[in-house]
Write an enzyme that holds these catalytic residues in place. Structure first.
Site, PDB file in Angstrom:
ATOM      1  N   GLU A 134       0.793  -1.239   0.000  1.00  0.00           N
ATOM      2  CA  GLU A 134       0.000   0.000   0.000  1.00  0.00           C
ATOM      3  C   GLU A 134       0.823   1.286   0.000  1.00  0.00           C
ATOM      4  O   GLU A 134       0.600   2.166   0.828  1.00  0.00           O
ATOM      5  CB  GLU A 134      -0.963  -0.018   1.203  1.00  0.00           C
ATOM      6  CG  GLU A 134      -1.871  -1.229   1.210  1.00  0.00           C
ATOM      7  CD  GLU A 134      -2.814  -1.284   2.405  1.00  0.00           C
ATOM      8  OE1 GLU A 134      -2.701  -0.428   3.298  1.00  0.00           O
ATOM      9  OE2 GLU A 134      -3.670  -2.186   2.439  1.00  0.00           O
TER      10      GLU A 134
ATOM     11  N   GLU B 181      -6.054 -10.989  -1.003  1.00  0.00           N
ATOM     12  CA  GLU B 181      -6.862 -10.784   0.221  1.00  0.00           C
ATOM     13  C   GLU B 181      -8.345 -10.761  -0.132  1.00  0.00           C
ATOM     14  O   GLU B 181      -9.098  -9.900   0.331  1.00  0.00           O
ATOM     15  CB  GLU B 181      -6.462  -9.458   0.902  1.00  0.00           C
ATOM     16  CG  GLU B 181      -4.984  -9.368   1.221  1.00  0.00           C
ATOM     17  CD  GLU B 181      -4.589  -8.090   1.955  1.00  0.00           C
ATOM     18  OE1 GLU B 181      -5.480  -7.401   2.488  1.00  0.00           O
ATOM     19  OE2 GLU B 181      -3.381  -7.786   1.989  1.00  0.00           O
TER      20      GLU B 181
HETATM   21  C1  XIL Z   1      -6.186  -6.412   8.478  1.00  0.00           C
HETATM   22  C2  XIL Z   1      -6.422  -7.589   9.426  1.00  0.00           C
HETATM   23  O1  XIL Z   1      -7.312  -8.476   8.782  1.00  0.00           O
HETATM   24  C3  XIL Z   1      -6.985  -7.112  10.737  1.00  0.00           C
HETATM   25  O2  XIL Z   1      -7.047  -8.190  11.656  1.00  0.00           O
HETATM   26  C4  XIL Z   1      -6.134  -5.987  11.311  1.00  0.00           C
HETATM   27  O3  XIL Z   1      -6.753  -5.469  12.453  1.00  0.00           O
HETATM   28  C5  XIL Z   1      -5.933  -4.876  10.309  1.00  0.00           C
HETATM   29  O4  XIL Z   1      -5.389  -5.417   9.111  1.00  0.00           O
HETATM   30  N1  XIL Z   1      -4.958  -4.764   3.814  1.00  0.00           N
HETATM   31  C6  XIL Z   1      -3.928  -5.560   4.264  1.00  0.00           C
HETATM   32  C7  XIL Z   1      -4.151  -6.446   5.437  1.00  0.00           C
HETATM   33  O5  XIL Z   1      -2.871  -5.635   3.615  1.00  0.00           O
HETATM   34  O6  XIL Z   1      -2.984  -6.642   6.189  1.00  0.00           O
HETATM   35  C8  XIL Z   1      -5.260  -5.915   6.321  1.00  0.00           C
HETATM   36  O7  XIL Z   1      -5.507  -6.877   7.346  1.00  0.00           O
HETATM   37  C9  XIL Z   1      -6.507  -5.622   5.512  1.00  0.00           C
HETATM   38  C10 XIL Z   1      -6.229  -4.600   4.455  1.00  0.00           C
END
Ligand code: XIL
Length: 374
Positions: free
Chosen positions: A161, A266
């Protein structure tokens, strides 16, 4: 029997006839169902995010489902800097080491997530004043963490990101301290520390044209510097009924044209009201009337839309399977999903293929059907 149940049983019967089902597994909440990883084994890896309870094997029902369904995993939190590197000279490797062993025992390859990210940073890193000290933190972190898991993780999300929605670079602590070259530098350090590991740039909304253009530029900068990058991760936090199929397909083609692999890292589909798109973890939403509409159950119409969206997504993934390395869901069951707590706390969300009782949803059978038909 309602129409949805009839439809599920029908699809299940057809799929089982086609491919033979997984035999009963002990303690398995979803025994006798087809397997995602088996169905897609000739195409790409099928992954899931794993939370701490799952890595500690505290949840037996999740455990059997994970072993049955997935051949790749990404730690949801435990390899983020805040957890793996809590103090300047202290690293917490116990849980990540456990994850590696868990993967080895279950035939699951691990994607390290993530080396450099502005979010979930340890407090000490934010307090660093001098550029020199920050640079030391940056390179020590990458060398130590990537070095430890050399030959143990299959891939790393090296940088997560780094971009804004318009494709410009996010004003993160990394940009402010080190300038825009930090991305290439992170890949150079990771490649040195872990030569055999696949190195990915990961982001959300990087299938959207403006952000994608910024992402392509970033990748080209790395390549022009003679530094290795193997792939791009498109997070895939999309919304039911609004999946940007055309942009996704164009992105697969444009990224692959750079000579790198694409991974969907994701994947989940939001079904609840939201007034913005994307996955900026620092963005929150006001609570209010109608914000949590499906507390008791998901209406059939939304369930069907979810199934249709997943079906069309996997049709697209199959069409471009030669360019796709992995598709990872952000969680095992709906009960595990981070979308129950973000961007509003305490909602009841339904973004994944397995429900809160570890049972496959209509979307699961659609994904199996698409993978069985090719
Ligand atoms: C999220 C997790 O799922 C949560 O448990 C945590 O509180 C915050 O992060 N993008 C990403 C992930 O790259 O690491 C994130 O994961 C969601 C968005």
């Amino acid at each position: 029997m309602n129409t949805l149940m009839f439809y599920c049983c029908h699809v299940l019967a057809a799929v089982c006839l086609n491919m033979g089902c997984i035999a009963q597994t002990s303690g398995n909440a979803a025994a006798g169902i087809p397997s995602l990883k088996e169905t897609y084994k000739a195409d790409f890896l099928i992954g899931t995010a794993l939370n701490t309870g799952q890595i500690n094997e505290r949840d037996q029902r999740a455990g059997s489902l994970i072993a049955q369904q997935f051949n790749a995993a990404t730690p949801e939190n435990i390899m983020k800097a805040q957890l793996i590197h809590p103090e300047w000279d202290r690293y917490a490797f116990d849980l990540p080491d456990k994850l590696i062993q868990y993967g080895n025992r279950n035939g699951i390859v691990i994607n390290g997530h993530t080396l450099i990210w502005h979010s979930q940073l340890p407090a000490f890193a934010r307090r660093i004043q001098s550029v020199d000290s920050f640079r030391t933190f940056f390179s020590d972190h990458i060398k130590t963490v990537a070095g430890r898991y050399k030959g143990k993780v299959q891939s790393w999300d090296v940088v997560n990101e780094a971009l804004n929605e318009d494709g410009s670079m996010r004003r993160s602590v990394f940009l402010q301290q080190l300038g825009p070259g930090f991305v290439t530098e992170a890949f150079r350090l990771a490649a040195e520390a872990s030569p055999g590991t696949q190195l990915y740039y990961n982001d959300y909304n990087n299938e959207q044209p403006a952000k994608r253009a910024g992402c392509i530029q970033l990748i080209k900068n790395i390549q022009t510097a003679g530094v290795r990058i193997d792939g791009v991760g498109i997070q895939g936090h999309w919304h039911v009924g609004k999946v940007p199929f055309k942009n996704i397909e164009e992105s697969i083609l444009q990224y692959a044209a750079l000579g790198i692999k694409v991974a969907f890292t994701e994947l989940d589909l939001e079904v609840l009201p939201r007034n913005f798109q994307g996955a900026d973890v620092n963005q929150r939403m006001q609570e209010g009337a109608g914000i949590d509409p499906y507390k008791d159950a998901l209406p059939d119409s939304v369930q069907l839309q979810l199934a249709q969206d997943y079906e069309n997504l996997f049709k697209l993934f199959i069409k471009h399977r030669d360019k796709i390395a992995r598709v990872t869901f952000w969680g095992v069951t709906d009960g595990d999903s981070w979308l129950n707590g973000w961007p509003v706390r305490g909602r009841t969300n339904y973004p994944l293929l397995f429900d809160r009782n570890y049972q496959p949803k209509p979307a699961f059978y659609k994904v199996i059907e698409v993978g069985s038909r090719k």
